[in-house]
Design a protein around this motif. Structure first.
Motif, short mmCIF file in Angstrom:
data_model
loop_
_atom_site.label_atom_id
_atom_site.label_comp_id
_atom_site.label_asym_id
_atom_site.label_seq_id
_atom_site.Cartn_x
_atom_site.Cartn_y
_atom_site.Cartn_z
N VAL A 189 -1.32 10.80 5.46
CA VAL A 189 -1.33 9.15 5.05
C VAL A 189 -1.26 8.39 6.38
N ARG A 241 7.43 2.95 -1.89
CA ARG A 241 8.22 2.24 -3.00
C ARG A 241 9.07 3.10 -3.76
N HIS A 254 5.19 7.85 3.71
CA HIS A 254 6.21 9.01 3.08
C HIS A 254 7.36 8.65 3.62
N CYS A 285 9.48 10.66 -0.96
CA CYS A 285 8.92 9.64 -1.93
C CYS A 285 7.77 8.80 -1.07
N ASP A 286 7.25 7.85 -1.84
CA ASP A 286 6.19 6.96 -1.06
C ASP A 286 6.88 5.80 -0.74
N THR A 314 8.88 5.69 -5.19
CA THR A 314 8.12 6.48 -6.50
C THR A 314 7.31 7.78 -5.97
N HIS A 315 6.80 8.34 -6.92
CA HIS A 315 6.10 9.60 -6.76
C HIS A 315 7.17 10.67 -5.95
N CYS A 316 8.42 11.12 -6.61
CA CYS A 316 9.34 11.78 -5.93
C CYS A 316 9.08 13.05 -6.35
N ASN A 326 0.96 -1.07 0.08
CA ASN A 326 -0.08 0.02 0.10
C ASN A 326 0.80 1.24 0.01
N GLN A 327 1.47 1.50 -1.27
CA GLN A 327 2.84 2.45 -1.28
C GLN A 327 2.24 3.84 -1.01
N ARG A 328 1.28 4.24 -0.99
CA ARG A 328 0.86 5.60 -1.10
C ARG A 328 0.44 5.99 0.33
N GLU A 329 0.44 5.15 1.29
CA GLU A 329 0.05 5.35 2.58
C GLU A 329 1.18 5.64 3.36
#
Length: 384
Positions: A136, A100, A81, A97-98, A102-104, A76-79
């Protein structure tokens, strides 16, 4: 034979499930049971625990030719930071980032602090960073700080180009933000970042060329730091006995010949005024005689150093992370031609895959492994 309580065994199995999903997900419960050799009932219980903590989630059905389609599970990578800092000599770079990597997002700040002032500056930067993050469920997993120097037991113990010795940055920042803080040498972070996010080599050496020259050493997927953190101080290996003086106290250290600082000092002296990195790149591209001579020296000394590394470690690959190899891609070819050691055929010399983000993503990998409680983090095997 090792034995343990039911709670210990459950904890170990929980981390095995999480590590498998982090590195190999998405997977179904049945696939997890098969890979880990655990009963379906055990897997279901562990998965529910991880879902309750918001670390993993169901993401839909997998493809199957017949029968009931399995429900896939993934991180659940977006939950959550991660905050990673590269504490450079002249600037501080911050990556968020998240879970994983990503979303850096990147931000840069000038580093004009001296001594204890750096603590106040880092607090201000981190406060601004944290305030800009959306809420998050898992919060902030941790903060990593890449140090351009030697780190031992989460403290900077030798930083030749800025003064951090004697400062307990981690304790001060943990007390301020109530978030785990991890300090590590920048070259060590670089090799961890390259391994986790780009190259699929378990035995790898990363040469990091910045204000100094560092060496990150990965042996069988484990970072080697030595007895007190000084392993990998490649920049302070002597390449020219009695040569140029170095802040470490020796003379002729290789970083006095191949670091960005040394190369720019050389070209500035040749031209009689300060030359920036961009200007040097332009001079070399335009085949300026001084720039060509200085890069010939860079290649000669660096090739000698790489030969030494090959003889000592014989790794799967040597990764070279330098602005010179980023902006002057022919340098790798020149280095390969200069390698005289018969072992060069058994090793691959490669430019960095992560370039300027290697330190930052390496820091993210340190945070994530500690947060998840796992030993291996290898997103590189998933890279297309």
């Amino acid at each position: 034979m090792k034995t343990g309580s039911k709670e210990l065994i459950r904890d170990i199995n929980t981390h095995l499930v999480l590590e498998t999903l982090v590195n190999e997900g998405p997977l179904s419960r049945a696939e997890l049971s098969k890979r880990l050799g655990l009963t379906k009932a055990t897997i279901s219980s562990l998965v529910q625990q991880l879902m309750d903590s918001s670390l993993i989630t169901e993401i839909g059905s997998g493809n199957t030719e017949k029968g009931r389609k399995p429900i896939l599970l993934d991180l659940n990578q977006r939950e959550g930071h991660v905050i990673s800092l590269d504490l450079g000599v002249e600037q501080i770079t911050v990556l968020t980032c998240d879970l994983r990597g990503t979303h850096c997002r990147l931000c840069q700040y000038p580093n004009n602090a001296a001594g204890r002032e750096i603590i106040s500056l880092l607090k201000a930067i981190l406060r601004q960073t944290i305030e800009g993050l959306p809420p998050v469920k898992c919060g902030i997993a941790g903060i990593s700080i890449g140090i351009h120097g030697v780190v031992h037991q989460n403290r900077a113990v030798f930083t030749p180009y800025y003064s951090l010795e004697g400062l307990d940055l981690a304790t001060a920042l943990e007390a301020e933000f109530q978030i785990p803080v991890y300090l590590e040498n920048e070259a060590n972070l670089s090799v961890l970042g390259e391994r986790a996010f780009y190259f699929d080599y378990p035995d790898m050496v990363n040469i990091s060329v910045h204000s100094g020259v560092g060496l990150g050493i990965l042996i069988d997927d484990q970072l080697y730091v030595g007895k007190n953190g000084y392993a990998g101080e490649f920049g302070h290996t002597i390449i020219e006995p009695g040569g140029r003086p170095c802040p470490c106290g020796n003379r002729g250290c290789i970083e006095q010949y191949v670091s960005e600082r040394a190369v720019l000092r050389e070209i500035s002296e040749a031209k009689g005024h300060r030359i920036s990195l961009d200007q040097f790149i332009s001079l070399y591209t335009e085949k300026d005689a001084d720039a060509l001579r200085i890069m010939d020296e860079f290649v000669r000394y660096m090739a000698a150093g790489i030969n030494n590394i090959l003889n000592i470690f014989n790794p799967d690959a040597i990764i070279l992370n330098s602005s010179f190899t980023i902006y002057l891609p022919d340098i790798i070819g020149l280095l390969e031609k200069s390698l005289k050691n018969r072992m060069d055929k058994f090793c691959t010399l490669l430019p960095s895959g992560l370039q300027d983000t290697a330190i930052l993503l390496g820091g993210a990998s340190v945070v994530l492994k500690n947060f998840f409680g796992i030993h291996k983090l290898c997103f590189s095997s998933r890279r297309a």
